[in-house]
Design a protein around this motif. Structure first.
Motif, PDB file in Angstrom:
ATOM      1  N   ASP A  47     -28.384  88.608 -42.184  1.00 56.06           N
ATOM      2  CA  ASP A  47     -29.291  87.636 -42.383  1.00 56.06           C
ATOM      3  C   ASP A  47     -29.454  87.306 -43.901  1.00 56.06           C
ATOM      4  O   ASP A  47     -30.076  88.575 -44.415  1.00 56.06           O
ATOM      5  CB  ASP A  47     -30.584  87.973 -41.554  1.00 56.06           C
ATOM      6  CG  ASP A  47     -31.499  86.525 -41.655  1.00 56.06           C
ATOM      7  OD1 ASP A  47     -31.665  86.061 -42.820  1.00 56.06           O
ATOM      8  OD2 ASP A  47     -32.103  86.326 -40.646  1.00 56.06           O
ATOM      9  N   MET A  48     -28.958  86.284 -44.215  1.00 51.21           N
ATOM     10  CA  MET A  48     -29.360  86.221 -45.921  1.00 51.21           C
ATOM     11  C   MET A  48     -30.519  86.357 -46.227  1.00 51.21           C
ATOM     12  O   MET A  48     -30.713  86.918 -47.545  1.00 51.21           O
ATOM     13  CB  MET A  48     -28.827  84.995 -46.392  1.00 51.21           C
ATOM     14  CG  MET A  48     -28.577  84.538 -47.635  1.00 51.21           C
ATOM     15  SD  MET A  48     -27.894  85.739 -48.641  1.00 51.21           S
ATOM     16  CE  MET A  48     -26.119  85.153 -48.868  1.00 51.21           C
ATOM     17  N   ASN A  69     -23.927  81.417 -40.869  1.00 55.56           N
ATOM     18  CA  ASN A  69     -23.463  82.717 -40.664  1.00 55.56           C
ATOM     19  C   ASN A  69     -22.034  82.872 -40.786  1.00 55.56           C
ATOM     20  O   ASN A  69     -21.618  83.598 -41.395  1.00 55.56           O
ATOM     21  CB  ASN A  69     -24.017  83.176 -39.106  1.00 55.56           C
ATOM     22  CG  ASN A  69     -24.009  84.598 -38.844  1.00 55.56           C
ATOM     23  OD1 ASN A  69     -24.192  85.501 -39.803  1.00 55.56           O
ATOM     24  ND2 ASN A  69     -24.301  84.860 -37.902  1.00 55.56           N
ATOM     25  N   GLY A  83     -27.408  76.716 -42.691  1.00 54.69           N
ATOM     26  CA  GLY A  83     -28.580  77.567 -42.892  1.00 54.69           C
ATOM     27  C   GLY A  83     -28.862  78.310 -44.309  1.00 54.69           C
ATOM     28  O   GLY A  83     -29.940  78.005 -44.812  1.00 54.69           O
TER      29      GLY A  83
HETATM   30  P1  ADP Z   1     -24.552  79.431 -37.811  1.00 49.49           P
HETATM   31  O1  ADP Z   1     -23.412  79.557 -38.309  1.00 49.49           O
HETATM   32  O2  ADP Z   1     -25.136  80.580 -37.010  1.00 49.49           O
HETATM   33  O3  ADP Z   1     -25.011  78.187 -36.971  1.00 49.49           O
HETATM   34  P2  ADP Z   1     -27.065  78.682 -39.526  1.00 49.49           P
HETATM   35  O4  ADP Z   1     -26.230  77.604 -40.273  1.00 49.49           O
HETATM   36  O5  ADP Z   1     -27.971  78.581 -38.506  1.00 49.49           O
HETATM   37  O6  ADP Z   1     -25.639  79.579 -38.901  1.00 49.49           O
HETATM   38  O7  ADP Z   1     -27.268  79.650 -40.769  1.00 49.49           O
HETATM   39  C1  ADP Z   1     -27.718  80.976 -40.503  1.00 49.49           C
HETATM   40  C2  ADP Z   1     -27.892  81.620 -41.839  1.00 49.49           C
HETATM   41  O8  ADP Z   1     -28.720  80.994 -42.514  1.00 49.49           O
HETATM   42  C3  ADP Z   1     -28.557  83.110 -41.612  1.00 49.49           C
HETATM   43  O9  ADP Z   1     -27.856  83.918 -42.259  1.00 49.49           O
HETATM   44  C4  ADP Z   1     -29.934  82.775 -42.130  1.00 49.49           C
HETATM   45  O10 ADP Z   1     -30.357  84.141 -42.990  1.00 49.49           O
HETATM   46  C5  ADP Z   1     -29.859  81.776 -43.207  1.00 49.49           C
HETATM   47  N1  ADP Z   1     -30.944  81.360 -43.852  1.00 49.49           N
HETATM   48  C6  ADP Z   1     -31.800  80.477 -42.724  1.00 49.49           C
HETATM   49  N2  ADP Z   1     -32.914  80.126 -43.766  1.00 49.49           N
HETATM   50  C7  ADP Z   1     -32.506  80.626 -44.758  1.00 49.49           C
HETATM   51  C8  ADP Z   1     -33.539  80.846 -46.093  1.00 49.49           C
HETATM   52  N3  ADP Z   1     -34.675  80.192 -46.167  1.00 49.49           N
HETATM   53  N4  ADP Z   1     -32.974  81.369 -47.066  1.00 49.49           N
HETATM   54  C9  ADP Z   1     -31.948  81.956 -46.960  1.00 49.49           C
HETATM   55  N5  ADP Z   1     -30.962  81.993 -45.798  1.00 49.49           N
HETATM   56  C10 ADP Z   1     -31.240  81.428 -44.762  1.00 49.49           C
END
Ligand code: ADP
Length: 404
Positions: free
Chosen positions: A288-289, A217, A336
């Motif tokens: 959300d990507m 994120n 993510g």
């Molecule tokens: P944080 O910075 O909160 O730790 P994360 O590393 O968990 O974040 O990443 C969150 C992001 O990953 C969100 O934007 C979510 O949409 C994206 N994400 C998770 N799975 C997928 C996927 N299969 N395709 C695209 N984006 C994804």
């Protein structure tokens, strides 16, 4: 019996994430999360991964948890119910994620009163993060005063950036007076991923130059030269750099003057606009990507624009960091978006064959929790997908420090 367990605490303003690891084999014994601390609807989700409790899976407790002290007591009780309590002689240390270490903390640091005071003094540099980190440390020290507590800083890995990289080109006396420089964040993840990438290539970390793309994120890029960070995209705060879920990343600082002078906005309003209502969210209404990609696929114009903007910024950084490093051995995707989205990896690297970058599209499309190479066989630069593990990195650094 040698104490080999480390409890990793990541305290946010209204949440505490935790993991208990056994460093004898780097296994996870329990993981959990306390959310909405201070509200009526707090929730503790605890998952023992070993012992008799493990078969029962996740345990969720709902109800008010007033503050971080109550949250940690509740976590402690959950761990104790599985025979993994904070009073266990097998617990070697607590490792705390601390967001901002300023220029003072460049390594994991054993916490004493003086260190805690220094972390507190850094609150003006990280007003959203360091206060919660401080509270987490205070409470954990109260619960186990005899136990070593270690601070692992998000900024530390980037402290090796050369001065001409870390400095902003502004009046030097003003910069020094207010500690204004580029610090970088997500350092624990960048360090872990750069090392894992070298391992994946079967080389020593010192022999490998890697561009790490941490795309969660929040998102940041780093250029790692022989295991040493020489450049990263986040700056004084996590606002600089890539287009993120809700943060703008790079922009002309005059945007701020314009919004204040012409838009009549207060500094706090602009802060909130750029940190919480910008990036993908600002461009298309979703941060959300997955949602952005789904809408773009359906032809939604603003989602397509957001995606294109995200990818364009990413390409600029890959190009810039290729120039900074001179020779690039690998580009590593993590977090993510980086770990899960084959489409983002494909779009980010499209057209970069001149930089030696080419994907094996089939390998890239495979989903896996394992670190892996997804570059074409003929490509000069390897492309890696490396699931990040900040908790394991914090636990490893903590354990290494307390066991000397
Ligand atoms: P944080 O910075 O909160 O730790 P994360 O590393 O968990 O974040 O990443 C969150 C992001 O990953 C969100 O934007 C979510 O949409 C994206 N994400 C998770 N799975 C997928 C996927 N299969 N395709 C695209 N984006 C994804």
């Amino acid at each position: 019996m040698t104490a080999s367990r480390v409890l990793v605490l990541n305290s946010g303003s209204s949440s505490v994430k935790y993991q208990l690891l056994d460093m004898a084999d780097s296994s996870r014994l329990a993981v959990g999360l306390v959310e909405r601390i201070g509200e009526e609807t707090s929730r503790l989700t605890h998952e023992p991964l070993t012992g008799p409790g493990a078969a029962g899976g996740k345990r969720v407790t709902e109800g008010p948890i007033a503050d971080h002290a109550a949250a940690l007591r509740a976590v402690s009780a959950e761990l104790a119910a599985d025979g993994l309590g904070l009073d266990s002689p097998e617990l070697a240390a607590v490792g705390h994620r601390v967001v901002h270490g300023g220029t003072k903390f460049t390594h994991p640091t054993l916490i004493d009163d003086a260190v805690l005071a220094e972390i507190r003094a850094l609150i003006p540099l990280a007003p959203l993060h360091n206060p919660a980190n401080v509270t987490g440390i205070e409470v954990a020290r109260e619960l186990r005063p005899d136990l070593p507590q270690v601070a692992v800083f998000d900024t530390a890995f980037h402290s090796t950036m050369p001065e001409h990289v870390a400095r902003y080109a502004i009046d030097a006396a003003t910069a020094d007076k207010y500690s204004i420089r580029r610090y970088g964040f997500h350092g624990t993840s960048h360090a872990y991923v750069a090392r894992a990438t070298a391992r994946l290539l079967g080389k020593a970390e010192e022999d490998v130059n890697v561009i790490v793309l941490h795309l969660g994120n929040g998102a940041s890029a780093s250029a790692v030269h022989g295991g040493v960070c020489v450049e990263t995209s986040m700056g004084l705060t996590p606002l600089e750099g890539l287009v993120m879920g809700t943060r703008s990343g790079d922009l002309d600082p005059a945007v701020v003057f314009h919004l204040a002078r012409v838009g009549g906005m207060s500094i706090d309003e602009i802060d909130s606009l750029l940190n919480k209502k910008s990036g993908l969210l600002g461009l298309c209404g979703d941060n959300d990507m997955r949602e952005v990609q789904r809408r773009a696929e359906e032809g939604d114009a603003s989602a397509r624009l957001a995606l294109a903007s995200y990818i364009h910024r990413l390409k600029k950084y890959i190009g810039a960091y290729s120039a900074v490093l001179g020779r690039v051995d690998a580009v590593a995707f993590t977090a993510g978006v980086g770990e899960n989205s084959s489409q983002i990896r494909e779009m980010a690297l499209a057209g970069l064959a001149e930089l030696g970058l080419a994907l094996d599209l089939e390998a890239n499309s495979v989903r896996s929790p394992e670190p892996r190479l997804v570059s074409a066989e003929y490509a000069r630069v390897a492309v890696a997908v490396v699931p990040t593990d900040e908790e394991l990195e914090i636990a490893s650094q903590t354990y290494a420090l307390v066991t000397g």
